[in-house]
Design a protein around this motif. Structure first.
Motif, PDB file in Angstrom:
ATOM      1  N   ASP A  93      45.880  41.078  39.622  1.00 44.34           N
ATOM      2  CA  ASP A  93      45.223  40.008  40.387  1.00 44.34           C
ATOM      3  C   ASP A  93      44.818  40.458  41.783  1.00 44.34           C
ATOM      4  O   ASP A  93      44.327  39.659  42.578  1.00 44.34           O
ATOM      5  CB  ASP A  93      46.155  38.795  40.502  1.00 44.34           C
ATOM      6  N   ARG A 113      38.666  39.799  44.026  1.00 39.69           N
ATOM      7  CA  ARG A 113      38.986  38.847  42.962  1.00 39.69           C
ATOM      8  C   ARG A 113      39.308  37.492  43.556  1.00 39.69           C
ATOM      9  O   ARG A 113      40.078  37.386  44.506  1.00 39.69           O
ATOM     10  CB  ARG A 113      40.173  39.331  42.134  1.00 39.69           C
ATOM     11  N   HIS A 115      40.416  34.115  41.559  1.00 39.13           N
ATOM     12  CA  HIS A 115      40.675  33.525  40.245  1.00 39.13           C
ATOM     13  C   HIS A 115      40.064  34.445  39.173  1.00 39.13           C
ATOM     14  O   HIS A 115      40.422  35.598  39.079  1.00 39.13           O
ATOM     15  CB  HIS A 115      40.137  32.095  40.179  1.00 39.13           C
ATOM     16  N   ASP A 116      39.128  33.938  38.377  1.00 39.81           N
ATOM     17  CA  ASP A 116      38.522  34.768  37.330  1.00 39.81           C
ATOM     18  C   ASP A 116      37.213  35.424  37.775  1.00 39.81           C
ATOM     19  O   ASP A 116      36.556  36.097  36.983  1.00 39.81           O
ATOM     20  CB  ASP A 116      38.236  33.918  36.081  1.00 39.81           C
TER      21      ASP A 116
END
Length: 290
Positions: A93, A113, A115-116
């Motif tokens: 992450d 990054r 979240h997605d």
């Protein structure tokens, strides 16, 4: 045969992007590398090889870029795609940073990054635009169906690896209505040693513009997203005091894409940070290439 990851590079607001094949390099022949874009339904493929280095805190990778016509010294959206895949593999992450090696240079790449969402940026290197004129400009404008009266001033040639013509048009409407004669365009680009033509609308006050990249000489009649040409535009506009642009591409092809570029003037030249959002689309198994 190895697995290929298809990455949608330079997406716009969670949609579209340029489908790009990303492959862990293997003992392919260059002829096999040229076939991979066609068999994966993409315009470009990027091949990744880990490079051993002393700096263990900063991984290093060699990138090679291919279309159906052959190898390219650089590919902006291919770099975005490769960085996105590497970040997903190795950073969890966290944000990601790597050193990237191409045939001509070594440079930094970053992935942020949220979240997605993955946003990859990199340094495209030094770009020094020059004015375009006779005979290359009229030959390419004619191949695009444009008259001299339809062209504003400001056409230039720039190279982040191979030279290409940057051609301003008066509006997004004019841009959308371009209907190139690809045979004539390829002949003109080959004759004057150009990768292709990046036609763009004049940026608005916020630095927003649209563009279409025509590159039949490398087997890509129209590119969904061309990040390196956007870097060339950012370098050209930096001389006019423009520090940031966002360029929309791919609408004509059904793949809305956006590339961002920020420019900063310094004593050593114009520093550019180029990038786009990316998402892993799918993985496919290559068929036998022989």
């Amino acid at each position: 045969m190895p697995e290929v990851t298809i990455v949608d590079a330079c997406r716009r607001q969670g949609q579209g992007g340029s489908p790009t094949a990303v492959v862990d390099d293997a003992p392919f022949t260059d002829a096999e590398r040229r076939r991979i874009p066609a068999v994966t339904g993409t315009s470009h493929a990027v091949f990744i090889t880990a490079v051993d280095g002393e700096d263990q805190a900063r991984p290093s990778y060699r990138l090679r870029f291919f279309t159906g016509e052959g190898e390219l010294p650089a590919c902006g959206h291919g770099t975005v795609a490769a960085l996105a895949l590497l970040a997903l593999r190795y950073s969890g992450d966290a944000d990601y940073r790597a050193a990237l090696h191409t045939t001509s240079r070594v440079f930094e790449g970053w992935v942020k990054r949220e979240h997605d969402d993955l946003t990859a940026t990199f340094d495209p290197g030094t770009i020094s635009p020059r004015d375009a004129g006779e005979p290359e400009l009229p030959a390419i404008a004619t191949a695009l169906g444009l008259t001299s009266e339809a062209l504003p001033d400001g056409a230039c040639v720039a190279s982040p690896g191979r030279p290409r013509l940057l051609l301003p048009v008066r509006s997004r409407t004019v841009l959308a209505e371009l209907r190139p004669d690809f045979t004539a365009l390829r002949h003109a680009c080959d004759r004057y040693g150009l990768l292709g033509c990046y036609a763009y609308s004049i940026p608005d006050a916020d630095g927003r513009a649209a563009a279409r990249m025509f590159a039949p000489s490398i087997g890509v009649p129209e590119d969904v997203a061309n990040a390196n040409s956007t870097a060339c535009l950012a370098a050209y506009l930096a001389d006019q005091g423009v520090t940031g642009i966002a360029v929309d591409m791919g609408d004509h092809l059904g793949h809305p894409s956006t590339i961002t570029a920020n420019a900063q003037r310094s004593a050593s030249g114009t520093l550019i940070r180029l990038g786009g959002a990316a998402q892993i689309a799918r993985a496919v198994r290559l068929p036998r290439l022989g």
